[in-house]
Design an enzyme around this catalytic site. Structure first.
Site, PDB file in Angstrom:
ATOM      1  N   SER A   1       9.174  51.933  97.962  1.00  0.00           N
ATOM      2  CA  SER A   1       9.580  51.008  99.012  1.00  0.00           C
ATOM      3  C   SER A   1      11.094  51.001  99.221  1.00  0.00           C
ATOM      4  O   SER A   1      11.672  52.009  99.595  1.00  0.00           O
ATOM      5  CB  SER A   1       9.037  49.613  98.660  1.00  0.00           C
ATOM      6  OG  SER A   1       9.220  48.744  99.736  1.00  0.00           O
TER       7      SER A   1
ATOM      8  N   HIS B   1       0.546  48.399  99.859  1.00  0.00           N
ATOM      9  CA  HIS B   1       1.946  48.656  99.506  1.00  0.00           C
ATOM     10  C   HIS B   1       2.247  48.533  98.005  1.00  0.00           C
ATOM     11  O   HIS B   1       2.947  49.356  97.433  1.00  0.00           O
ATOM     12  CB  HIS B   1       2.839  47.699 100.291  1.00  0.00           C
ATOM     13  CG  HIS B   1       4.283  48.094 100.312  1.00  0.00           C
ATOM     14  ND1 HIS B   1       4.746  49.191 101.010  1.00  0.00           N
ATOM     15  CD2 HIS B   1       5.369  47.558  99.713  1.00  0.00           C
ATOM     16  CE1 HIS B   1       6.046  49.297 100.839  1.00  0.00           C
ATOM     17  NE2 HIS B   1       6.457  48.331 100.053  1.00  0.00           N
TER      18      HIS B   1
END
Ligand SMILES: *[C@@H]1O[C@H](CO)[C@@H](O)[C@H](O)[C@H]1NC(C)=O
Length: 432
Positions: A193, A399
């Protein structure tokens, strides 16, 4: 440059590692005492939720070094190193270096909290790598500065950074340090990320660093955010041009969202979901989402104990700007004059992805609200040397599953490790 070198040498410091407390240890202990009562949640889990990263690594009998490095602008960053394995490759020696960089609101804990046999940090050590885990300025382990005070009520100067500074200054400083201590010339980089965003910032603003990267693995890559699906970030993005107002909602310096924002986010995001309440009051889960089938509920206290680990409000505003502007640009200071002072141009310059000449592998999924397939495709097209693009073959993979998913090892980590090994074998200058 000479100045930088001096600072680097001055701060060449390994300290004796001791166990401490995780960032949210107090809250977790209170929460689970009232919720679970004795026996419902194992003391082993509560212990993992309360120990900090050195404490966790020592608890599981892995070798650990704690390193401190000071950036040229005074931030004191802590890195955690697992120099070799416990069961395999378990003697000190010269090993290829892998540098791991965490995401927004996270820390080096991302790579160890699933425990031996599951967490990427331990897997890499067992596979024969020298594992270095960074911590960005402002997080729990890097909340120090040579002259600025993060807790000052008079000045938010400590917090005047976004992930631009993390990529432009912190990551290169930590990479230089890891290479110097290990005696290597190049390393492998794995980011999750924001840990990928920071790499793309570094590769474009400081292209000389590309030569220090054997391979880069982007887990849930975040550069373009035009298709970002997160409600909270989209909500903030509306105020893109009114930076002052956005900051008043999420903290002027440090990211400390006010109660109205948290309540709004919790209600709108958790409304229809039957989920365990703590998830709806944890900002990381509100931003990154979760997928029911990859989320190991037993591990929830541990995840909540280690996050949020701290960040600046600007990191959020900068992502918000990427959603509104649909481009990957440097931080917008809000007025033409202010931008001109910093960048010499009225608007913030774009990060030139073509300058990133290190070999990059992107690992992404269909169900990632923060790294949409179309945004990942655009990134891949524009990178200077994109080598591989791997879609996780499970549509529900989200995610946070890229670091904590139940099947992260079989669906992702094994492949990343194999790619790294193949890059080492084919290493052009013959030196790993
Ligand atoms: C979930 O976490 C617990 C505690 O670490 C572990 O024992 C269990 O094997 C995990 N389950 C899965 C499916 O990964």
């Amino acid at each position: 440059m000479a100045f930088q070198k001096k600072v680097l040498l001055m701060c060449f410091a390994v300290s004796l590692a001791v166990a401490g407390r995780a960032p949210q240890a107090d809250q977790i202990e209170i929460l689970y005492k009232t919720l679970g009562g004795s026996g419902r949640i194992s003391t082993n889990i509560i212990e993992d939720a309360s120990l900090d990263v050195p404490g966790l690594i020592l608890k599981y009998n892995y070798p650990l070094e704690e390193h401190t490095v000071t950036t040229m602008d005074g931030y004191i960053l802590q890195m955690h190193r697992i120099p070799h394995g416990r069961d395999n490759h378990n003697t000190p020696g010269d090993r290829p270096v892998v540098f791991l960089m965490h995401g927004l609101l996270s820390s080096s804990a991302d790579y160890v909290l699933l425990g031996p046999g599951c967490a990427l940090g331990y897997l890499l050590a067992e596979e024969g790598f020298d594992v270095w885990m960074g911590n960005a300025r402002g997080n729990y382990y890097s909340r120090r500065h040579t002259s600025l005070n993060p807790d000052s009520l008079l000045s938010t100067a400590f917090w005047s950074f976004s992930w631009d500074e993390i990529g432009n200054i912190d990551v290169p400083t930590m990479i230089d340090y890891a290479l110097k201590v290990s005696g290597r010339e190049r390393l492998h980089y794995i980011g999750h990320s924001q840990g990928t965003t920071a790499f793309f910032v570094m590769g474009s603003l400081r292209p000389d660093y590309n030569a220090k990267i054997i391979s880069m693995h982007a887990l849930a890559p975040v550069a373009y955010m035009a298709n970002n699906q997160n409600l909270l970030l989209r909500f903030l993005a509306q105020f893109g041009n009114n930076i002052e107002f956005a900051l008043s909602l999420i903290g002027v310096g440090e990211f400390l969202p006010n109660n109205n924002v948290m309540t709004w986010a919790g209600q709108s995001i958790c409304m229809d979901e039957v989920v365990f309440q703590p998830l709806c009051s944890n900002i990381l889960f509100l931003i990154a989402g979760w997928s029911e089938d990859q989320h190991n509920a037993t591990m929830l206290p541990v995840k909540l104990g280690h996050t949020p680990a701290g960040s600046s409000a600007r990191q959020f505003v900068h992502y918000g700007q990427g959603i509104t502007g649909r481009e990957f640009r440097r931080y917008d200071y809000g007025t033409r004059l202010a931008n001109r002072r910093v960048y010499g141009s009225w608007s913030p310059p774009r990060y030139d992805l073509s300058k990133i000449t290190a070999p990059v592998f992107l690992h992404y999924s269909d169900n990632d609200p923060l790294a949409h397939v179309n945004d990942v495709d655009r990134l891949f097209r524009e990178l200077g040397r994109p080598v591989g693009k791997f879609r996780i073959p499970l549509t529900t993979f989200g995610h946070l599953d890229f670091i904590w998913g139940k099947d992260a090892k079989t669906l992702l980590f094994d492949r990343v490790i194999n790619l790294i090994k193949s890059m080492d074998v084919n290493n052009f200058d013959g030196r790993i």
